[in-house]
Design a protein around this motif. Structure first.
Motif, PDB file in Angstrom:
ATOM      1  N   SER A  24      -3.506  -0.416  -4.236  1.00 31.85           N
ATOM      2  CA  SER A  24      -4.699  -0.648  -3.431  1.00 31.85           C
ATOM      3  C   SER A  24      -4.803  -2.150  -3.193  1.00 31.85           C
ATOM      4  O   SER A  24      -4.447  -2.954  -4.057  1.00 31.85           O
ATOM      5  CB  SER A  24      -5.955  -0.135  -4.139  1.00 31.85           C
ATOM      6  N   THR A  45      10.322   5.554  -8.841  1.00 33.59           N
ATOM      7  CA  THR A  45      10.048   5.517  -7.404  1.00 33.59           C
ATOM      8  C   THR A  45      11.317   5.175  -6.633  1.00 33.59           C
ATOM      9  O   THR A  45      12.010   4.214  -6.951  1.00 33.59           O
ATOM     10  CB  THR A  45       8.951   4.484  -7.083  1.00 33.59           C
ATOM     11  N   HIS A  77      -3.937  -3.592  -6.955  1.00 36.55           N
ATOM     12  CA  HIS A  77      -3.993  -2.722  -8.137  1.00 36.55           C
ATOM     13  C   HIS A  77      -2.979  -1.601  -7.953  1.00 36.55           C
ATOM     14  O   HIS A  77      -2.934  -0.969  -6.891  1.00 36.55           O
ATOM     15  CB  HIS A  77      -5.389  -2.107  -8.306  1.00 36.55           C
ATOM     16  N   LEU A  78      -2.185  -1.350  -8.988  1.00 36.70           N
ATOM     17  CA  LEU A  78      -1.258  -0.224  -8.946  1.00 36.70           C
ATOM     18  C   LEU A  78      -2.046   1.036  -9.283  1.00 36.70           C
ATOM     19  O   LEU A  78      -2.444   1.247 -10.432  1.00 36.70           O
ATOM     20  CB  LEU A  78      -0.107  -0.437  -9.935  1.00 36.70           C
ATOM     21  N   GLU A  79      -2.286   1.902  -8.274  1.00 33.85           N
ATOM     22  CA  GLU A  79      -3.188   3.032  -8.451  1.00 33.85           C
ATOM     23  C   GLU A  79      -2.484   4.372  -8.532  1.00 33.85           C
ATOM     24  O   GLU A  79      -2.989   5.295  -9.165  1.00 33.85           O
ATOM     25  CB  GLU A  79      -4.215   3.076  -7.308  1.00 33.85           C
ATOM     26  N   SER A  80      -1.343   4.510  -7.872  1.00 31.45           N
ATOM     27  CA  SER A  80      -0.691   5.814  -7.862  1.00 31.45           C
ATOM     28  C   SER A  80       0.821   5.659  -7.922  1.00 31.45           C
ATOM     29  O   SER A  80       1.373   4.657  -7.479  1.00 31.45           O
ATOM     30  CB  SER A  80      -1.081   6.598  -6.601  1.00 31.45           C
ATOM     31  N   LYS A  81       1.464   6.670  -8.491  1.00 32.53           N
ATOM     32  CA  LYS A  81       2.922   6.673  -8.579  1.00 32.53           C
ATOM     33  C   LYS A  81       3.479   7.416  -7.371  1.00 32.53           C
ATOM     34  O   LYS A  81       3.108   8.555  -7.099  1.00 32.53           O
ATOM     35  CB  LYS A  81       3.382   7.332  -9.878  1.00 32.53           C
ATOM     36  N   ILE A  82       4.350   6.762  -6.649  1.00 32.61           N
ATOM     37  CA  ILE A  82       4.977   7.343  -5.473  1.00 32.61           C
ATOM     38  C   ILE A  82       6.408   7.731  -5.830  1.00 32.61           C
ATOM     39  O   ILE A  82       7.171   6.916  -6.353  1.00 32.61           O
ATOM     40  CB  ILE A  82       4.982   6.342  -4.297  1.00 32.61           C
ATOM     41  N   ASP A  83       6.772   8.987  -5.551  1.00 32.10           N
ATOM     42  CA  ASP A  83       8.125   9.441  -5.865  1.00 32.10           C
ATOM     43  C   ASP A  83       9.143   8.906  -4.857  1.00 32.10           C
ATOM     44  O   ASP A  83      10.235   8.473  -5.246  1.00 32.10           O
ATOM     45  CB  ASP A  83       8.183  10.973  -5.889  1.00 32.10           C
ATOM     46  N   GLN A 126       0.830  -1.204   0.000  1.00 29.31           N
ATOM     47  CA  GLN A 126       0.000   0.000   0.000  1.00 29.31           C
ATOM     48  C   GLN A 126       0.864   1.253   0.000  1.00 29.31           C
ATOM     49  O   GLN A 126       0.554   2.229  -0.692  1.00 29.31           O
ATOM     50  CB  GLN A 126      -0.928  -0.019   1.217  1.00 29.31           C
ATOM     51  N   LYS A 127       1.953   1.244   0.737  1.00 33.47           N
ATOM     52  CA  LYS A 127       2.852   2.392   0.747  1.00 33.47           C
ATOM     53  C   LYS A 127       3.533   2.596  -0.599  1.00 33.47           C
ATOM     54  O   LYS A 127       3.949   3.712  -0.932  1.00 33.47           O
ATOM     55  CB  LYS A 127       3.902   2.231   1.849  1.00 33.47           C
ATOM     56  N   GLY A 152       1.984   2.323  -3.360  1.00 33.34           N
ATOM     57  CA  GLY A 152       0.999   2.861  -4.295  1.00 33.34           C
ATOM     58  C   GLY A 152      -0.047   1.878  -4.775  1.00 33.34           C
ATOM     59  O   GLY A 152      -0.815   2.183  -5.694  1.00 33.34           O
TER      60      GLY A 152
END
Length: 419
Positions: free
Chosen positions: A136, A180, A147-153, A131-132, A134
């Motif tokens: 869900s 990332t 599910h890969l929902e967001s891109k974390i820098d 989850q950390k 990105g």
């Protein structure tokens, strides 16, 4: 389930060669899911768990060829990211394909894992880490979907406990999250972690710090093929070293990395075992008396390994006094104790601590193997005991020991497998 018939009062002599590491091969196979090109893996042990992981890759659409210790993995042309329960239920390590599949294809579903019964080993650290990164996470009817929902820098994942499985899972997943930057703190330090990082870097990933408590990963998009040799199995090596010492034997153990077993060597030297290095990957083990009692605390690497705890308790059951083994990794990992008592061993267990009162002799009996490493401990006890030992429900030993009957027979043990 089959059984092993073990002739007691054995003295192991000769030489034995250690196979490739199961606990290294499994996460490397999971990481092979990331590859866009062919991967060749050498020194792969032919074990039930390894075969299961190969079936999981095939289920995911990859082609896997395996012959004479070499596996060739070809990337999927039509990938499948839903892994069936009947494969995942067989072993815990199969859960580690969830992140890599979801990272590569955007989504994946894997059943909650099965495996041997040595206590509760939740996957919470895995899911919280994903989850950390990105993803869900949904858990429904025993199926975990990511599910890969967001891109974390940039993200720092601090593990509450240096879990080997979670470290491997998160490290592999983060390796192809392009752009990332991930730091895993309180990471596991096992040699298998270093071997996995070595493989990931060979295929074009950027992983730094493996083997320390802080691992840094810079996600990459493109991966390549490679050839990689799996490290020797330190738990198999340790098991045979303990068995040689337990039978007051004199034998050479080949194809091991001695530095991976420092904690075991220290304990056995204290107990009276004599080691002499034959060459860099080869050691001679000699024991001529009953073990001296020792006190052991089982801790994450580089401490004494939990996967050798059942075997060392069997060894200490004939020590010249009282020994103590404190288990801090899996505090309920003492199911083998009841079976060892059937041999005549005197062992007390209280709150994660085993107190072993050495006895002069063990007697062969019928026992049941409760898990993989417990089965190995019962084999050692059977070799030490007077008379014949029958170990029932023993097939799980083949999950972790390649050709164990043939290898022990080469060391002059009289042992037979019956279906």
């Amino acid at each position: 389930m089959g059984r092993l018939i073990v002739q007691g009062q054995a003295r192991l002599v000769g030489s034995i060669k250690v196979s490739g590491s199961k606990n290294s091969a499994l996460p490397v196979f999971a990481a092979a899911l990331l590859c866009d090109e062919k991967v060749i893996l050498q020194n792969v042990p032919d074990l039930m768990d390894v075969r299961t992981m190969m079936e999981i890759l095939v289920s995911a659409g990859y082609r896997v060829d395996f012959e004479n210790g070499t596996a060739t993995v070809n990337p999927a042309t039509t990938p499948n990211t839903v892994i069936p329960y009947e494969l995942v239920r067989k072993m815990r390590a199969s859960f580690n394909v969830l992140g890599p599949l979801a990272a590569k294809y955007g989504t994946a579903s894997v059943s909650l894992p099965g495996g041997c019964s040595i206590g509760v080993r939740p996957v919470d650290y895995h899911l919280e880490g994903l989850q950390k990164l990105g993803f869900s996470i949904q858990v429904e009817r025993g199926i975990v979907t990511a599910h890969l929902e967001s891109k974390i820098d940039h993200v720092i994942i601090s593990l509450p406990f240096p879990s080997v499985g979670a470290t491997e899972h998160l490290m592999t997943t983060a390796a192809i999250l392009d752009g990332t930057h991930v730091i895993i703190e309180n990471a596991a330090m096992e040699p298998e972690i270093e071997d996995l990082a070595d493989f990931l870097n060979k295929i074009g990933c950027r992983v730094f710090g493996a083997g320390t408590r802080r691992i840094e990963i810079f996600g990459t998009k493109r991966t390549t093929g490679c050839s990689h040799r799996i490290i020797p199995d330190r738990i198999e090596a340790g098991t045979y070293i303990i068995a040689i010492a337990a039978t007051r034997g004199d034998a050479v153990v080949e194809n091991l990395n001695i530095s991976h077993l420092t904690a075991l060597f220290d304990v056995l030297k204290t107990s009276g075992v004599i080691f002499s290095q034959v060459r860099q990957d080869c050691v001679r083990v000699t024991m001529s008396e009953s073990p001296r009692p020792v006190k052991i605390q089982v801790t994450p690497y580089p401490g004494f390994p939990t996967d050798l705890q059942p075997q060392i308790i069997a060894f200490l059951s004939k020590a010249q006094g009282t020994s103590t083994v404190i288990e801090t990794v899996f505090k309920s990992r003492f199911q083998h104790v009841d079976e060892l008592r059937r041999f005549g061993a005197k062992i007390e267990v209280t709150d994660g601590t085993a107190i072993i009162h050495g006895v002069e002799k063990l007697s062969g009996v019928q026992v049941n193997a409760t898990d993989l490493r417990a089965a190995a401990a019962l084999v050692i006890a059977g070799l030490m005991a007077e008379g014949i030992t029958v170990i029932n429900e023993v097939d799980q030993i083949f999950r972790g020991y390649e050709n164990i009957v043939e290898k022990l027979s080469k060391l002059s043990a009289v042992i037979e497998y019956q279906e």
